[in-house]
Write a protein that holds these residues in place. Structure first.
Motif, mmCIF file in Angstrom:
data_model
loop_
_atom_site.group_PDB
_atom_site.id
_atom_site.type_symbol
_atom_site.label_atom_id
_atom_site.label_comp_id
_atom_site.label_asym_id
_atom_site.label_seq_id
_atom_site.Cartn_x
_atom_site.Cartn_y
_atom_site.Cartn_z
ATOM 1 N N GLY A 64 0.794 -1.222 0.000
ATOM 2 C CA GLY A 64 0.000 0.000 0.000
ATOM 3 C C GLY A 64 0.826 1.272 0.000
ATOM 4 O O GLY A 64 0.299 2.356 0.145
ATOM 5 N N GLY A 65 2.145 1.155 -0.161
ATOM 6 C CA GLY A 65 3.023 2.326 -0.167
ATOM 7 C C GLY A 65 3.430 2.714 -1.572
ATOM 8 O O GLY A 65 2.903 2.189 -2.565
ATOM 9 N N LEU A 66 4.365 3.649 -1.643
ATOM 10 C CA LEU A 66 4.878 4.109 -2.930
ATOM 11 C C LEU A 66 6.235 4.725 -2.642
ATOM 12 O O LEU A 66 6.386 5.435 -1.644
ATOM 13 C CB LEU A 66 3.936 5.165 -3.506
ATOM 14 C CG LEU A 66 4.299 5.766 -4.867
ATOM 15 C CD1 LEU A 66 4.113 4.723 -5.951
ATOM 16 C CD2 LEU A 66 3.440 6.986 -5.159
ATOM 17 N N ASP A 67 7.247 4.425 -3.465
ATOM 18 C CA ASP A 67 8.554 5.023 -3.213
ATOM 19 C C ASP A 67 9.077 5.716 -4.463
ATOM 20 O O ASP A 67 9.496 5.069 -5.420
ATOM 21 C CB ASP A 67 9.556 3.962 -2.737
ATOM 22 C CG ASP A 67 10.801 4.607 -2.137
ATOM 23 O OD1 ASP A 67 10.993 5.823 -2.362
ATOM 24 O OD2 ASP A 67 11.562 3.914 -1.458
ATOM 25 N N LEU A 68 9.012 7.046 -4.444
ATOM 26 C CA LEU A 68 9.505 7.816 -5.588
ATOM 27 C C LEU A 68 11.000 8.092 -5.483
ATOM 28 O O LEU A 68 11.591 8.646 -6.398
ATOM 29 C CB LEU A 68 8.756 9.154 -5.671
ATOM 30 C CG LEU A 68 7.275 9.085 -6.000
ATOM 31 C CD1 LEU A 68 6.666 10.468 -5.951
ATOM 32 C CD2 LEU A 68 7.061 8.469 -7.370
ATOM 33 N N SER A 69 11.618 7.698 -4.369
ATOM 34 C CA SER A 69 13.010 8.083 -4.160
ATOM 35 C C SER A 69 14.008 7.080 -4.749
ATOM 36 O O SER A 69 15.198 7.352 -4.777
ATOM 37 C CB SER A 69 13.290 8.267 -2.670
ATOM 38 O OG SER A 69 13.313 7.017 -2.022
ATOM 39 N N ILE A 70 13.539 5.914 -5.222
ATOM 40 C CA ILE A 70 14.504 4.864 -5.586
ATOM 41 C C ILE A 70 15.396 5.237 -6.769
ATOM 42 O O ILE A 70 16.526 4.794 -6.840
ATOM 43 C CB ILE A 70 13.813 3.507 -5.849
ATOM 44 C CG1 ILE A 70 12.695 3.652 -6.861
ATOM 45 C CG2 ILE A 70 13.313 2.895 -4.558
ATOM 46 C CD1 ILE A 70 12.131 2.323 -7.321
ATOM 47 N N GLY A 71 14.901 6.077 -7.685
ATOM 48 C CA GLY A 71 15.766 6.518 -8.784
ATOM 49 C C GLY A 71 16.944 7.309 -8.242
ATOM 50 O O GLY A 71 18.089 7.139 -8.676
ATOM 51 N N SER A 72 16.679 8.176 -7.276
ATOM 52 C CA SER A 72 17.757 8.955 -6.664
ATOM 53 C C SER A 72 18.661 8.068 -5.822
ATOM 54 O O SER A 72 19.872 8.281 -5.769
ATOM 55 C CB SER A 72 17.175 10.054 -5.773
ATOM 56 O OG SER A 72 16.416 10.954 -6.536
ATOM 57 N N VAL A 73 18.078 7.063 -5.157
ATOM 58 C CA VAL A 73 18.902 6.121 -4.397
ATOM 59 C C VAL A 73 19.870 5.422 -5.352
ATOM 60 O O VAL A 73 21.046 5.235 -5.040
ATOM 61 C CB VAL A 73 18.022 5.085 -3.650
ATOM 62 C CG1 VAL A 73 18.880 4.014 -2.993
ATOM 63 C CG2 VAL A 73 17.168 5.778 -2.593
ATOM 64 N N LEU A 74 19.372 5.083 -6.554
ATOM 65 C CA LEU A 74 20.246 4.467 -7.556
ATOM 66 C C LEU A 74 21.445 5.376 -7.847
ATOM 67 O O LEU A 74 22.592 4.920 -7.869
ATOM 68 C CB LEU A 74 19.435 4.182 -8.830
ATOM 69 C CG LEU A 74 19.964 3.155 -9.833
ATOM 70 C CD1 LEU A 74 18.863 2.723 -10.781
ATOM 71 C CD2 LEU A 74 21.140 3.646 -10.624
ATOM 72 N N GLY A 75 21.168 6.664 -8.049
ATOM 73 C CA GLY A 75 22.260 7.610 -8.307
ATOM 74 C C GLY A 75 23.210 7.709 -7.128
ATOM 75 O O GLY A 75 24.431 7.711 -7.299
ATOM 76 N N LEU A 76 22.644 7.747 -5.922
ATOM 77 C CA LEU A 76 23.468 7.861 -4.709
ATOM 78 C C LEU A 76 24.386 6.647 -4.557
ATOM 79 O O LEU A 76 25.597 6.791 -4.325
ATOM 80 C CB LEU A 76 22.554 7.994 -3.478
ATOM 81 C CG LEU A 76 23.247 8.029 -2.110
ATOM 82 C CD1 LEU A 76 24.154 9.243 -2.002
ATOM 83 C CD2 LEU A 76 22.221 8.044 -0.982
ATOM 84 N N ILE A 77 23.816 5.452 -4.714
ATOM 85 C CA ILE A 77 24.629 4.243 -4.547
ATOM 86 C C ILE A 77 25.677 4.158 -5.660
ATOM 87 O O ILE A 77 26.796 3.696 -5.446
ATOM 88 C CB ILE A 77 23.754 2.967 -4.541
ATOM 89 C CG1 ILE A 77 22.639 3.095 -3.515
ATOM 90 C CG2 ILE A 77 24.596 1.727 -4.254
ATOM 91 C CD1 ILE A 77 23.078 3.324 -2.100
ATOM 92 N N SER A 78 25.305 4.626 -6.851
ATOM 93 C CA SER A 78 26.271 4.629 -7.955
ATOM 94 C C SER A 78 27.530 5.400 -7.557
ATOM 95 O O SER A 78 28.650 4.914 -7.743
ATOM 96 C CB SER A 78 25.628 5.240 -9.207
ATOM 97 O OG SER A 78 26.570 5.332 -10.242
ATOM 98 N N VAL A 79 27.366 6.598 -6.971
ATOM 99 C CA VAL A 79 28.561 7.381 -6.619
ATOM 100 C C VAL A 79 29.227 6.858 -5.343
ATOM 101 O O VAL A 79 30.447 6.946 -5.201
ATOM 102 C CB VAL A 79 28.268 8.894 -6.500
ATOM 103 C CG1 VAL A 79 27.785 9.448 -7.816
ATOM 104 C CG2 VAL A 79 27.268 9.197 -5.417
ATOM 105 N N VAL A 80 28.430 6.289 -4.418
ATOM 106 C CA VAL A 80 29.032 5.681 -3.223
ATOM 107 C C VAL A 80 29.968 4.557 -3.654
ATOM 108 O O VAL A 80 31.138 4.486 -3.249
ATOM 109 C CB VAL A 80 27.929 5.133 -2.276
ATOM 110 C CG1 VAL A 80 28.520 4.183 -1.244
ATOM 111 C CG2 VAL A 80 27.227 6.281 -1.558
ATOM 112 N N VAL A 81 29.448 3.685 -4.525
ATOM 113 C CA VAL A 81 30.232 2.558 -5.011
ATOM 114 C C VAL A 81 31.439 3.056 -5.818
ATOM 115 O O VAL A 81 32.559 2.569 -5.645
ATOM 116 C CB VAL A 81 29.327 1.641 -5.861
ATOM 117 C CG1 VAL A 81 30.132 0.682 -6.683
ATOM 118 C CG2 VAL A 81 28.347 0.889 -4.967
ATOM 119 N N GLY A 82 31.199 4.052 -6.681
ATOM 120 C CA GLY A 82 32.281 4.597 -7.501
ATOM 121 C C GLY A 82 33.410 5.164 -6.648
ATOM 122 O O GLY A 82 34.586 4.914 -6.898
ATOM 123 N N ASN A 83 33.034 5.905 -5.602
ATOM 124 C CA ASN A 83 34.044 6.481 -4.710
ATOM 125 C C ASN A 83 34.835 5.396 -3.989
ATOM 126 O O ASN A 83 36.059 5.494 -3.854
ATOM 127 C CB ASN A 83 33.372 7.383 -3.667
ATOM 128 C CG ASN A 83 33.214 8.801 -4.170
ATOM 129 O OD1 ASN A 83 34.153 9.373 -4.702
ATOM 130 N ND2 ASN A 83 32.030 9.360 -4.032
#
Lengths: 313, 314
Positions: A64-83
């Motif tokens: 019953g929820g909705l998460d609009l933040s996962i696209g940004s989480v993808l970007g965040l993890i991308s740079v976390v991993v990259g760093n």
């Protein structure tokens, strides 16, 4: 009552599957290059990132929820991993920390929603901006590329990413059907109040679902970053909407309480087939978006139309 | 319906809160600026998430510092012209002495520029040109000519076959010029070129490249109109095992791409001189504010980096 709703659900899943087969048959007939084996492996491998994102979204939407933040989480993890890879952190730790930060992001979004009681749409919209900002702080202007092979192997070719994604689908399938926590997602999505009265700790469970959503966004980020062999803070922009679209096209209801990962898999494959097939027909990206837009409308229309009819019957 | 109303009200409140914060900020800034005779200029770059714009913005800030000019950076985090327009509207209200704009889309600013004209605030465009009388000067890589260099490099080095052009957004001036630069050279040499718009989105660039390589096995060269796009193209071509067969050329010369040129995976890069662009745009704006005459257009030339000279730029 239960059997009727189960039959209704199975029929929706079946319709999505028939849709997927028809779309593929049309492309196979019209586009000679679409018929190659290499094309289907490309579709599968391109579907893995969206698949992981949509997998997390399915859990959240069922509850019953909705998460609009996962696209940004993808970007965040991308740079976390990259760093981390830039700092020569071992690949195993990098992956684990990437997944952990993803789950942490989900924990934050979920906690904000259950603690404040604001609508999930607003809460995760806010976190969508906040996580993107964090991704920029960690990532902007830095060269994060040319990663070690042990890492890029997670995303290149189709075998490894498809295996990772398939395993994730199986695990989430078991989670939703065999565990108390998974079963509660349907109960909470169906009727929060009833779930609460029957002894489910609704808020705690909801936070767990958002954590899983974040975790799979992290997995999507790892596969994507490994595949493209460079990290970028803008990555994943708009992908949350594609993930939701894939869930809906598969036939999981936005109202919550119903749905499943089998259907999400079909929804993801429909979107990947459409964009590949239209390319093979020489159709540009604008028309691809127009057609996916209408497929979403068609899927939801089928859902509401049949729901009304089965309610009447 | 009730819950819908509640959502609607929450959204409105959120919007109010956000715009309130922006205005509050704007108010205090103008107080600082109004106190003395120091020139204050606003810089609105296209995005905070691309190395190209970060360098340009940093160099502009440095030059402003050297010239003793107060520099306000209002670059939005993402590549959205509407956010830039809001930033521009705010600084016009705030009353800065001049504005530098690196438009995410050249067509979004008509109304704001009318306001700038009414307020007598001169505007300099950098990287992307804007057709408006208030835009007094444009500092820009000569995209058509520079992409022509890319086209020539591709035609000289590719095997017989087609060129795939991975582009930005449909109708974007910079993207169009880069596409046309390669297209013109391709046409002049009788080579077929396919154009696909990818919205400056690296994920889309990857998927489009894979799909087009599947649909057109005779693609032997790929030009990406921006650098992360070229990195995606490289990854997609590598994934298909075609690095030896396909010539890849990117545009910008970001560090990651230059590393890939060094590794022999990307053949060449067109480098824009973003350091000079940032510095020049500040100089010109300050000249305009001080009433000195300026040119309408300052073309900045790009140049080719390939394996032969990449070491100088790494």
């Amino acid at each position: 009552m239960l059997s009727k709703s189960m039959m209704f659900q199975m029929r929706r899943g079946l319709q999505a599957l028939v849709g997927l087969i028809i779309i593929n048959l049309v492309f196979i007939i019209l586009a000679p290059t679409y018929r190659q084996i290499g094309n289907f492996t490309t579709i599968l491998s391109n579907a893995t990132v969206l698949g992981c994102l949509a997998l997390g979204s399915t859990i959240v939407i069922i509850s019953g929820g909705l998460d609009l933040s996962i696209g940004s989480v993808l970007g965040l993890i991308s740079v976390v991993v990259g760093n981390m890879l830039n700092l020569n952190v071992p690949v195993v730790f990098t992956v684990l920390i990437g997944l952990g930060v993803g789950a942490l992001a989900g924990l934050i979004s979920g906690s904000i929603i259950v603690a404040t009681g604001i609508p999930a749409f607003i809460g995760t919209l806010g976190m969508m901006m906040a996580f993107r900002g964090m991704a920029e702080l960690f990532g902007s202007g830095r060269d994060m590329s040319a990663f070690p092979e042990a890492f890029t192997n997670l995303g290149t070719g189709y075998v490894v990413p498809v295996l990772i994604t398939a395993l994730s689908f199986i695990l989430v399938g078991l989670f939703l059907s065999k565990t108390r926590l998974g079963f509660n997602a349907y109960a909470i999505g169906g009727n929060q109040e009833v779930a609460r009265l029957s002894g489910v700790s609704v808020k705690k469970n909801q936070v767990v679902y958002y954590m899983l959503g974040g975790l799979f966004a992290g997995l999507a980020a790892i596969i994507e970053t490994a595949r493209l062999d460079f990290a970028q803070s803008s990555r994943g922009t708009g992908q949350e909407l594609n993930a939701i679209a894939a869930v809906i096209i598969g036939g999981t209801s936005m109202a919550g309480g119903m749905g499943g990962i089998g259907r999400t898999l079909i929804g993801v494959l429909i979107m990947a087939s459409l964009s590949a097939g239209l390319s093979h027909l020489g159709v540009g990206s604008s028309w691809q978006r127009i057609s996916i837009g209408f497929v979403i409308i068609l899927a939801v229309w089928l859902d509401t139309f049949q729901r009304k009819r089965s309610a009447k019957a | 319906m009730k819950s819908f109303n509640r959502v609607l009200i929450s959204v409105l409140l959120l919007t109010l809160a956000v715009s309130g914060a922006v205005f509050a900020n704007g108010g205090s800034e103008s107080k600082d600026a109004g106190g003395d005779d120091q020139i204050t200029i606003a810089y609105i770059g296209a995005t905070k998430s691309m190395a190209f714009w970060n360098t340009l913005g940093k160099e502009a800030a440095n030059r402003a510092d050297e010239l003793g000019v107060k520099f306000i950076d209002l670059t939005p985090p993402e590549l959205t012209a509407s956010e830039q327009k809001k930033a521009m509207d705010n600084v016009i209200l705030q009353g800065v002495d001049g504005i530098i704009i690196g438009a995410a889309d050249n067509r979004a600013f008509g109304e704001s520029l009318d306001k700038a004209k009414a307020a007598g605030i001169p505007v300099v465009a950098v990287d992307t040109g804007i057709e408006h009388e208030q835009v007094k000067s444009l500092v820009q890589t000569d995209n058509l000519a520079s992409a022509g260099l890319a086209g020539q490099y591709i035609v000289d080095n590719m095997d017989p076959g087609k060129i795939l052009i991975i582009g930005g957004t449909v109708g974007h001036q910079t993207g169009n010029a880069r596409r046309d630069g390669v297209m013109q050279v391709a046409e002049a040499n009788g080579v077929e070129a396919i154009f696909r718009a990818c919205d400056w989105d690296d994920t889309k660039a990857f998927e489009t490249t894979q799909n087009e390589l599947g649909a057109n096995p005779d693609i032997t060269a790929i030009f990406a109109c921006w650098d992360p796009g070229a990195m995606s193209v490289k990854a997609a071509v590598k994934d298909k095992g075609l690095l030896d067969k396909v010539v890849i050329v990117g545009f910008d010369g970001n560090p990651a791409n230059l590393k890939a040129v060094k590794a022999g995976e990307i053949e060449a890069e067109i480098k824009q001189d973003n350091v000079l662009m940032g510095r020049k745009s500040v100089e010109i704006l300050v000249d305009i504010i001080n009433g000195k005459p300026v040119e309408e257009f300052y073309p900045i030339n790009g140049f080719v980096i390939d394996a032969s000279n990449v070491d100088e730029y790494l």
